[in-house]
Design a protein around this motif. Sequence first.
Motif, PDB file in Angstrom:
ATOM      1  N   UNK A 206       0.778  -1.224   0.000  1.00  0.00           N
ATOM      2  CA  UNK A 206       0.000   0.000   0.000  1.00  0.00           C
ATOM      3  C   UNK A 206       0.805   1.267   0.000  1.00  0.00           C
ATOM      4  N   UNK A 207       2.081   1.227   0.377  1.00  0.00           N
ATOM      5  CA  UNK A 207       2.906   2.426   0.442  1.00  0.00           C
ATOM      6  C   UNK A 207       3.739   2.656  -0.821  1.00  0.00           C
ATOM      7  N   UNK A 208       3.426   1.939  -1.893  1.00  0.00           N
ATOM      8  CA  UNK A 208       4.110   2.172  -3.164  1.00  0.00           C
ATOM      9  C   UNK A 208       5.393   1.403  -3.331  1.00  0.00           C
ATOM     10  N   UNK A 209       5.494   0.224  -2.738  1.00  0.00           N
ATOM     11  CA  UNK A 209       6.695  -0.601  -2.860  1.00  0.00           C
ATOM     12  C   UNK A 209       6.314  -1.974  -3.389  1.00  0.00           C
ATOM     13  N   UNK A 210       7.280  -2.624  -4.049  1.00  0.00           N
ATOM     14  CA  UNK A 210       7.123  -3.985  -4.542  1.00  0.00           C
ATOM     15  C   UNK A 210       8.281  -4.809  -3.991  1.00  0.00           C
ATOM     16  N   UNK A 211       7.945  -5.914  -3.338  1.00  0.00           N
ATOM     17  CA  UNK A 211       8.971  -6.788  -2.758  1.00  0.00           C
ATOM     18  C   UNK A 211       8.892  -8.145  -3.447  1.00  0.00           C
ATOM     19  N   UNK A 212      10.072  -8.643  -3.826  1.00  0.00           N
ATOM     20  CA  UNK A 212      10.173  -9.928  -4.509  1.00  0.00           C
ATOM     21  C   UNK A 212      10.601 -10.980  -3.494  1.00  0.00           C
ATOM     22  N   UNK A 213       9.887 -12.132  -3.515  1.00  0.00           N
ATOM     23  CA  UNK A 213      10.098 -13.190  -2.541  1.00  0.00           C
ATOM     24  C   UNK A 213      10.537 -14.475  -3.246  1.00  0.00           C
ATOM     25  N   UNK A 214      11.399 -15.225  -2.481  1.00  0.00           N
ATOM     26  CA  UNK A 214      11.773 -16.571  -2.908  1.00  0.00           C
ATOM     27  C   UNK A 214      10.798 -17.529  -2.235  1.00  0.00           C
ATOM     28  N   UNK A 215       9.964 -18.196  -3.022  1.00  0.00           N
ATOM     29  CA  UNK A 215       8.920 -19.050  -2.458  1.00  0.00           C
ATOM     30  C   UNK A 215       9.476 -20.314  -1.813  1.00  0.00           C
ATOM     31  N   UNK A 216      10.735 -20.632  -2.110  1.00  0.00           N
ATOM     32  CA  UNK A 216      11.302 -21.834  -1.491  1.00  0.00           C
ATOM     33  C   UNK A 216      11.678 -21.577  -0.034  1.00  0.00           C
ATOM     34  N   UNK A 217      12.214 -20.399   0.260  1.00  0.00           N
ATOM     35  CA  UNK A 217      12.644 -20.083   1.624  1.00  0.00           C
ATOM     36  C   UNK A 217      11.742 -19.070   2.315  1.00  0.00           C
ATOM     37  N   UNK A 218      10.787 -18.498   1.560  1.00  0.00           N
ATOM     38  CA  UNK A 218       9.880 -17.470   2.089  1.00  0.00           C
ATOM     39  C   UNK A 218      10.660 -16.286   2.652  1.00  0.00           C
ATOM     40  N   UNK A 219      11.688 -15.875   1.900  1.00  0.00           N
ATOM     41  CA  UNK A 219      12.497 -14.737   2.303  1.00  0.00           C
ATOM     42  C   UNK A 219      12.497 -13.705   1.176  1.00  0.00           C
ATOM     43  N   UNK A 220      12.498 -12.413   1.513  1.00  0.00           N
ATOM     44  CA  UNK A 220      12.527 -11.376   0.466  1.00  0.00           C
ATOM     45  C   UNK A 220      13.883 -11.320  -0.209  1.00  0.00           C
ATOM     46  N   UNK A 221      13.861 -11.007  -1.509  1.00  0.00           N
ATOM     47  CA  UNK A 221      15.086 -10.921  -2.305  1.00  0.00           C
ATOM     48  C   UNK A 221      15.455  -9.466  -2.542  1.00  0.00           C
ATOM     49  N   UNK A 222      14.521  -8.665  -3.022  1.00  0.00           N
ATOM     50  CA  UNK A 222      14.795  -7.271  -3.321  1.00  0.00           C
ATOM     51  C   UNK A 222      13.497  -6.488  -3.202  1.00  0.00           C
ATOM     52  N   UNK A 223      13.644  -5.209  -2.903  1.00  0.00           N
ATOM     53  CA  UNK A 223      12.486  -4.312  -2.798  1.00  0.00           C
ATOM     54  C   UNK A 223      12.752  -3.079  -3.644  1.00  0.00           C
ATOM     55  N   UNK A 224      11.749  -2.673  -4.430  1.00  0.00           N
ATOM     56  CA  UNK A 224      11.872  -1.495  -5.294  1.00  0.00           C
ATOM     57  C   UNK A 224      10.722  -0.551  -4.982  1.00  0.00           C
ATOM     58  N   UNK A 225      10.996   0.756  -5.133  1.00  0.00           N
ATOM     59  CA  UNK A 225       9.980   1.795  -4.942  1.00  0.00           C
ATOM     60  C   UNK A 225       9.387   2.157  -6.306  1.00  0.00           C
ATOM     61  N   UNK A 226       8.042   2.120  -6.393  1.00  0.00           N
ATOM     62  CA  UNK A 226       7.375   2.409  -7.662  1.00  0.00           C
ATOM     63  C   UNK A 226       6.480   3.637  -7.572  1.00  0.00           C
ATOM     64  N   UNK A 227       6.252   4.170  -6.375  1.00  0.00           N
ATOM     65  CA  UNK A 227       5.354   5.312  -6.275  1.00  0.00           C
ATOM     66  C   UNK A 227       5.646   6.149  -5.060  1.00  0.00           C
ATOM     67  N   UNK A 228       5.029   7.316  -5.072  1.00  0.00           N
ATOM     68  CA  UNK A 228       5.195   8.246  -3.961  1.00  0.00           C
ATOM     69  C   UNK A 228       4.033   8.070  -2.997  1.00  0.00           C
ATOM     70  N   UNK A 229       4.062   6.971  -2.270  1.00  0.00           N
ATOM     71  CA  UNK A 229       2.992   6.677  -1.333  1.00  0.00           C
ATOM     72  C   UNK A 229       1.731   6.173  -1.988  1.00  0.00           C
ATOM     73  N   UNK A 230       1.764   5.790  -3.273  1.00  0.00           N
ATOM     74  CA  UNK A 230       0.596   5.292  -3.995  1.00  0.00           C
ATOM     75  C   UNK A 230       0.616   3.770  -4.001  1.00  0.00           C
ATOM     76  N   UNK A 231      -0.517   3.170  -3.804  1.00  0.00           N
ATOM     77  CA  UNK A 231      -0.630   1.711  -3.693  1.00  0.00           C
ATOM     78  C   UNK A 231      -0.347   1.042  -5.024  1.00  0.00           C
TER      79      UNK A 231
END
Length: 721
Positions: A206-231
């Motif tokens: 909801x805060x304008x970020x996208x996080x990529x997850x590894x489904x095998x370990x359920x751990x985040x890989x990288x996070x990128x900002x796509x908006x200025x507080x926009x969902x």
Amino acid sequence: MRAQQRNSQLIYSLHSSGAGPSAAADPVRRNRSRIRSYRDRSVDILQDFCMPSHSGCIVGSPDGRYVLTSGGYKPRVKVYDTADLGLKFERYLDGDVTSLSVLGSDYGKFAALMGTERLIEFHAPYGRHYEMRIPTAGRAALYDRSVARLYVAGGSGRGLVDPVYCVDLVSGAFREPLTSTAGADLGGAASLGVSVTHGLMSVGYGEGSVRFWDTRSHRPVVTVKVGRGSEATCLAHGPCGTLHVTGTEDGRCVLHDLRSERPLGTYEMAGKVHTVHFHTGSETVLSGDGSIITAWRYKGGKICEPVVHVETTCDNDEDGGGFTKDFLVAGDASDPDGRTGGIILTARDGSENGAYYVPVLGKAPEWAKFLDSVTEELEEKDADPTDAADTSAYDNHKFLSNEEIEKLGVSNLIGTPLLRAHLHGFLMDTALYTKVRSVADPFEYESYRKKKIREKLAAKAASRIAPRNALKKKGDAKPAVNADLRDRLEAKAAGAAIGNKRDRAGRVAASNLLKDARFGQIFDNPDFQVEEESEEFKQRHGSGAGNVEGKDSRIEDMDSDEDDGYDEESEEEEIGFSKVRDADYDDEEDEDDETDSDSDDDDADNVIGGKVRGERYMAMKSLEKKLERQKKKSKKEKRSSKKNKGLVMYEADDAAVAAGGERAGNTALRVGLGDAAAAQEVRRQKKEASMSLEARVAAAAGTANVAVVRGAEGGREISFV
């Protein structure tokens, strides 16, 4: 099939009419569907592709054959079979569907997330199989085929945990959810996406970020900002695995390369982006908001350059028009994900769903190959310079006057949408007009067939070599139709005036009418024959339109006695009888005599206007009055003869009575029967009646002496006994 033109590209609308078996069960929808089917001629790509009030989401099966849509009210899921181009079945649910996920290769197994109810329903071909409750309201669901797990974005946003629930469909139990670390402050999970290339799962927050997850370990890989507080409202992974696009609530589409935190480009939309899709066939990304779907480039040229825009709002609000909530690029067995297809199916916040064919994106799938040939014909027609008619609201409609409506017997449709009032008549759909006309005149085709045969025979006969004496100049040949009308126009164009006025403007108009090729069929086509004997023609041309010689000739025709066959000179005088006249006729004659006598008294003093007349004035005046009385008498007799053309009554005159004496009745009867001796006796009596007394006495005595005495100054006749 209506067409839009955006950025020099054609988009064909394939709206459904909603006239299907299920529509027939609902009287309201049945009536609306019947009206729309006549009002809007369109290609129904899928039968009954609609919902009663609104649609929520739309997905396709992995084999590319089935299309699933959800909507209401009542909440339901409809499954369409593209091989049959129609509805396969529909199934009612307990709540509104937030997201649909197909679990098998076809329509048999699917999961419906009902977010507000916090339920997940699992369905099999036979119906509802199982339902599962989740801890919080779900906002999105995604099925990962590689591990047979269903992920649900909880999106509660409470505390520091933003869960993405994981359901293992092999064991039928929850697995460890995807939770953010403390202090991340990403907001609630709003959207999900997974890559079929490397298996990374993307979660939009909801805060304008996208996080990529590894489904095998359920751990985040990288996070990128796509908006200025926009969902982040929607996500999509490219087929190569390195590209990723995110749609935001403020209308931006951000393109990323996973190897860099800096975006490759951003495309601006007008509203909230609900769906993004990579289309490898055209190397574009399809992104849609509530009113439009735009295809813009992600490689092979300028990044984020728009290629085509598809307007998805319905043109008519009463047909269920509304904003678009989801769309799907339809595929087939060779392209189940719709990466190269050209058909876009949309789910609207209204009763009618949308279907569009965009040739610039790709060809139609195998189950809709007929669209390629149809659109090619339409493009050739549009490119034809002789066909300048543009698409308008009056296409495929027939104009009917009030007389034609009465003739077809459809006056009861006046006031309904089937007859649209226009100018001095009505507009009716061409297909409906054809059906009504076939019912009103079932033998019209036979008449049309005979007419065509006659035309072909006439054309064949015209190609033969005509005899020499039959050849005529083109200008000398009279037309087969409306020959009198052409004669009148030619006479008027040459300067012949009808009446006492010469209308120059009328002569010019007649000349132009004869020269104008648009009116050539008036003298060739029998359908344009002017019926001069009809009541309508006589009412409009009461003075006689067929008279070329003018008003004087018409007056002469009215006064002529040739039509009634009356001839005053031909009336034979009956010997011994006189015609019995009516009392009113005698009264009129007496009035005329009184008028003549009054005028005689007025001029008896031979002084008129203070002038003295000559000695011959009275003789001339009496002669004029005598002639006038004779003229009036002849006119009265003519009117009387016209009025009494039937039986005429005669009575015996004085001569017949004198000739008969006591047997006057017998003498009159003998004269009437043609007795020559009786007629001779009557003539003698008439002759004696006209003689003086002295002549009758002399005739009776048998002697009459007459002598002539001549002198120097002249002669004189004297009689002596």
